[in-house]
Structures are given as C-alpha cells and as structure tokens.
Design a protein around this motif. Structure first.
Motif, PDB file in Angstrom:
ATOM      1  N   LEU A  84       0.831  -1.204   0.000  1.00 41.09           N
ATOM      2  CA  LEU A  84       0.000   0.000   0.000  1.00 41.09           C
ATOM      3  C   LEU A  84       0.864   1.252   0.000  1.00 41.09           C
ATOM      4  O   LEU A  84       0.517   2.259  -0.641  1.00 41.09           O
ATOM      5  N   TYR A  85       1.975   1.211   0.692  1.00 37.51           N
ATOM      6  CA  TYR A  85       2.925   2.335   0.675  1.00 37.51           C
ATOM      7  C   TYR A  85       3.404   2.612  -0.745  1.00 37.51           C
ATOM      8  O   TYR A  85       3.454   3.759  -1.191  1.00 37.51           O
ATOM      9  N   LEU A 142       0.844   4.425  -2.999  1.00 33.26           N
ATOM     10  CA  LEU A 142       0.583   5.831  -2.721  1.00 33.26           C
ATOM     11  C   LEU A 142       1.544   6.733  -3.485  1.00 33.26           C
ATOM     12  O   LEU A 142       2.739   6.439  -3.616  1.00 33.26           O
ATOM     13  N   PHE A 157      -2.461   7.612   4.193  1.00 36.85           N
ATOM     14  CA  PHE A 157      -2.980   6.294   4.527  1.00 36.85           C
ATOM     15  C   PHE A 157      -3.875   6.454   5.747  1.00 36.85           C
ATOM     16  O   PHE A 157      -3.425   6.881   6.819  1.00 36.85           O
ATOM     17  N   SER A 172      -6.556   4.622   8.296  1.00 32.22           N
ATOM     18  CA  SER A 172      -6.960   3.279   8.721  1.00 32.22           C
ATOM     19  C   SER A 172      -7.725   3.332  10.029  1.00 32.22           C
ATOM     20  O   SER A 172      -7.501   4.208  10.868  1.00 32.22           O
TER      21      SER A 172
END
Length: 209
Positions: free
Chosen positions: A129-130, A133, A139, A141
């Motif tokens: 996910l990093y 981006l 991010f 959550s």
C-alpha cells in the motif's frame, strides 16, 4: 475459495442490513478522512465490504477503486452504487495481498477500515500500500487492536471460528500497529479519538513527499 471468503459471502446480506454500531464515531472518521482528500485524487479503499465508505467518499475525489475478497459483498455494493447514482467507483473482487494490480504511486489516499486485523501478511500488505501511494499521499486506517483488550478474545474467536462463526483474526496492540506503519515507511502517523471503542485505532499516516 478460502474458508474466510465463504464466511464473508454467507454474511454479506446480514452485514449489509446491520446498522452502524456507532454512527457518531463513523461520521467523525468520515470527516477526518475527507479532510485528507482533494478532487483530483484517486482513492483506494481496501476491504471495502458492501461499499459504504467508498460511496461516501466518492464525491470528494476523482475516482475510487474499492476491493474486497467477497463477491457477495461487492454484489451488494454495486446495487447500492446504482441506487445512489454514483459513477466514479470501480469494484475489484480480490484478496488484499502484496500483489495488488495497480501501478506504483497511483493513489493520493488509501483507506483501510476494519481490515488490517484480518490480513495474514500484514507487513507485506502495508509495504504494498505504501508503494501504491503517490509521494505525500495519505494512509487512513481504522483497526480493531484486540491485543489491547482485557477480555479473553483469542479463545472466544477460536471457538467461533471452529463453528464457522468468525474469520481468522490477528491480535496485536496499538503500539505494534504503529511500529508496523513506521517499518513500512509511513511517517507522521497520528491517532485521533473519534469516540469509538478503546481498542479501535484510527490512524492517519503519510508517505514522504
């Protein structure tokens, strides 16, 4: 099909009909998330369930990609999308793993609500996910940190899972989760008190510019 996928498919209709447990906390999460968005961004919502979050945020961004492992959850999400007349959400049936089918730097924001405690390879997923981006991307959550609970949840969940009444759930505490965010490369992680349960960690972190 994995046992957890079958579990979520069976649960989909009941999940969709269940009211939000804490509407005020949910609205606070939405407000804080919208504050991180801009109209030109593309948003990724992982573990989107029946699509409520993706559809709520669609008006704040250019496009939303939302994924979930459950075909039944996404079938309901598509019906909700049609009923609401939302045109800028694309649904993806697939598990959350480190091999997501998007280009590096594709997203201005990634949302992961109520999903990280269900992920086997959490560190690998956070790293993935990093990468997805864009520099400076956010991010956001919301995660149940069951390791912070004083109740014997591990034994309770194990029994429920034995009878097919629960998915596999990982137990960790808030400090462990924040450390994993940092290990994946995220910076400036901040928690916000949204009025949710004490075991819920609502965190906004950033990919360095």
């Amino acid at each position: 099909m994995s046992p957890d996928t079958r579990f979520w498919n069976r649960l989909a209709e009941r999940y969709a009909a269940k009211p939000i447990a804490n509407p005020k906390a949910y609205e606070r999460k939405l407000a804080l998330t919208r504050a991180e968005l801009s109209p030109e961004q593309t948003l990724l919502d992982v573990g989107c369930g029946t699509g409520s979050l993706a559809l709520e945020l669609a008006g704040s961004v250019a496009h939303v990609h939302a994924l979930d492992v459950s075909e039944e959850m996404l079938r309901i999400a598509e019906h909700k999308q049609q009923a609401q007349g939302v045109t800028n959400v694309t649904w993806h049936v697939r598990p959350l793993d480190r091999n997501l089918p998007f280009d590096e730097g594709s997203f201005g924001c990634v949302c992961a609500f109520n999903i990280l405690h269900l992920v086997d390879d959490r560190q690998g997923v956070l790293q993935a996910l990093y990468r997805l981006l864009a520099p400076g991307g956010r991010f956001v959550s919301s995660t149940p940190c069951l390791g912070d609970s004083r109740l014997p949840l591990g034994a309770m969940i194990a029994v429920m899972r034995w009878f097919g009444k629960a998915p596999h759930v990982w137990r960790f505490n808030r400090e462990e989760l924040l450390r994993e965010f940092a290990d994946a490369g995220f910076v400036d992680a901040r928690t916000a008190d949204v009025g949710a349960k004490a075991t819920t960690a609502f965190v906004i972190a950033r990919k360095p510019s």
